[in-house]
Design a protein around this motif. Structure first.
Motif, short mmCIF file in Angstrom:
data_model
loop_
_atom_site.label_atom_id
_atom_site.label_comp_id
_atom_site.label_asym_id
_atom_site.label_seq_id
_atom_site.Cartn_x
_atom_site.Cartn_y
_atom_site.Cartn_z
N GLU A 48 0.99 -1.01 -0.09
CA GLU A 48 0.01 -0.15 -0.02
C GLU A 48 1.17 0.86 0.13
OE1 GLU A 48 -2.33 -0.13 3.12
OE2 GLU A 48 -4.12 -1.59 2.52
N PHE A 49 2.01 1.24 0.82
CA PHE A 49 3.05 2.49 0.78
C PHE A 49 3.67 2.62 -0.16
CE2 PHE A 49 6.39 4.80 1.57
CZ PHE A 49 6.45 5.69 2.24
N LEU A 50 4.02 1.48 -1.06
CA LEU A 50 4.98 2.10 -2.36
C LEU A 50 3.76 2.21 -3.35
CD1 LEU A 50 7.06 -1.16 -1.81
CD2 LEU A 50 7.51 0.62 -1.18
N ARG A 51 2.47 1.66 -2.92
CA ARG A 51 1.21 1.58 -4.54
C ARG A 51 1.26 3.22 -4.66
NH1 ARG A 51 0.74 -4.33 -4.94
NH2 ARG A 51 2.17 -4.64 -7.20
N ARG A 52 0.94 4.19 -3.04
CA ARG A 52 0.18 5.00 -2.93
C ARG A 52 -0.75 4.76 -2.50
NH1 ARG A 52 4.30 7.85 -6.37
NH2 ARG A 52 6.25 7.99 -5.44
N SER A 53 -1.68 3.47 -1.79
CA SER A 53 -2.94 3.45 -1.32
C SER A 53 -3.44 3.45 -0.20
CB SER A 53 -3.39 2.38 -2.69
OG SER A 53 -3.16 0.89 -1.74
N GLY A 54 -4.59 2.95 0.23
CA GLY A 54 -5.22 2.68 1.53
C GLY A 54 -5.27 4.06 2.34
N ARG A 55 -4.21 3.80 3.43
CA ARG A 55 -3.81 5.13 3.90
C ARG A 55 -2.41 6.02 4.12
NH1 ARG A 55 -2.78 1.73 8.94
NH2 ARG A 55 -0.58 1.73 9.89
N HIS A 56 -1.83 5.07 2.48
CA HIS A 56 -0.89 6.04 2.08
C HIS A 56 -0.85 6.16 1.11
CE1 HIS A 56 1.36 3.83 5.71
NE2 HIS A 56 0.42 2.34 5.21
N ARG A 61 7.99 8.36 -2.51
CA ARG A 61 8.75 6.88 -2.82
C ARG A 61 10.21 6.24 -2.46
NH1 ARG A 61 9.34 3.82 -7.42
NH2 ARG A 61 11.66 3.45 -8.05
N PRO A 62 10.50 5.25 -1.61
CA PRO A 62 11.40 4.92 -0.92
C PRO A 62 13.08 4.84 -2.02
CG PRO A 62 10.02 3.23 -0.86
CD PRO A 62 9.30 4.08 -1.68
N ASP A 63 13.78 5.70 -1.64
CA ASP A 63 14.80 5.24 -2.38
C ASP A 63 16.13 3.80 -1.79
OD1 ASP A 63 15.51 7.16 -3.46
OD2 ASP A 63 15.78 7.97 -1.63
N VAL A 64 14.95 3.18 -0.83
CA VAL A 64 16.00 1.89 -0.62
C VAL A 64 15.06 1.56 0.35
CG1 VAL A 64 17.26 2.78 1.33
CG2 VAL A 64 17.80 0.55 -0.33
N ILE A 65 15.01 -0.20 0.58
CA ILE A 65 14.05 -1.34 1.12
C ILE A 65 14.33 -1.86 2.39
CG2 ILE A 65 11.64 -2.71 1.16
CD1 ILE A 65 11.18 -1.15 -1.08
N GLN A 85 8.44 -7.19 -10.16
CA GLN A 85 7.68 -7.82 -11.25
C GLN A 85 6.74 -6.29 -11.27
OE1 GLN A 85 5.79 -11.46 -10.77
NE2 GLN A 85 7.00 -11.95 -9.91
N ASP A 86 7.04 -5.11 -10.71
CA ASP A 86 6.40 -4.88 -10.74
C ASP A 86 7.07 -3.07 -11.96
OD1 ASP A 86 5.59 -1.54 -10.47
OD2 ASP A 86 3.93 -1.90 -9.42
N ASP A 87 6.87 -2.32 -12.80
CA ASP A 87 7.97 -1.44 -13.54
C ASP A 87 8.08 -1.13 -12.54
OD1 ASP A 87 8.05 -3.59 -15.41
OD2 ASP A 87 6.07 -2.81 -16.97
N ASP A 88 7.38 -0.03 -12.10
CA ASP A 88 7.40 1.45 -11.59
C ASP A 88 8.50 1.32 -10.21
OD1 ASP A 88 5.87 2.59 -13.06
OD2 ASP A 88 3.90 2.26 -12.37
N LEU A 89 8.11 0.17 -9.48
CA LEU A 89 8.60 -0.27 -8.60
C LEU A 89 10.39 -1.44 -8.50
CD1 LEU A 89 5.63 -0.81 -6.38
CD2 LEU A 89 6.71 1.20 -6.41
N ARG A 90 10.74 -1.73 -9.54
CA ARG A 90 11.77 -2.93 -9.34
C ARG A 90 13.29 -1.61 -9.18
NH1 ARG A 90 10.98 -5.08 -15.91
NH2 ARG A 90 9.21 -6.34 -14.25
#
Length: 148
Positions: A48-56, A61-65, A85-90
């Motif tokens: 949710e955080f990475l996709r900016r959904s729900g309460r996020h 966008r983080p630089d590192v996880i 597998q996500d083109d926007d996050l990989r």
């Protein structure tokens, strides 16, 4: 500074153990690398955080996880698989930071394209040292991709 004038390094900590999260935050606070730390407590919240959904919806966008493997609802392996597998996050580097030193977890994480696999030391000083080295590496040494 790694990546030029990008501002503070944004670190997303994904871990369900409040004690480990506290130790990670304290170790990160000990370094002089300019950073912003966000914390989520399980894989579903991480997505949710990475996709900016729900309460996020306002998440940055983080630089590192920093990703723990063993969590409720959605574990770190599932997060790793979805992110890579996500083109926007990989392109976000993921460091698996976990208690497991099982070969299946290590090989499985690298198979899912983890950028690094680090076993959490039991000793507090060793733990702090490991987290500080990760912080130093991603905060000063590597060039991180531009945020999108």
């Amino acid at each position: 500074m790694a990546g030029g004038t990008r501002g503070p390094v944004r670190i997303l900590v994904v871990d369900d153990d409040p004690g480990d999260v506290l130790m990670i935050e304290e170790a990160l606070a000990d370094s002089d690398v300019d950073k912003v730390i966000d914390v989520v407590s399980d894989g579903r919240e991480a997505m949710e955080f990475l996709r900016r959904s729900g309460r996020h919806t306002d998440a940055r966008r983080p630089d590192v996880i920093l990703l723990d493997l063993n969590m409720p609802r959605m574990d770190g392996r599932q997060v790793l698989g979805e992110v890579k597998q996500d083109d926007d996050l990989r392109t976000i580097p993921i460091v698996v930071l976990t208690t497991s030193n099982a070969d299946t977890d290590i090989v499985g994480s690298y198979t899912l394209q983890a950028n690094a696999y680090v076993t959490k030391p039991i000793d507090l000083d060793d733990f702090n040292g490991v987290v500080r080295r990760i912080d130093e590496f991603f905060g000063r040494v590597v060039v991180l991709p531009k945020r999108v």
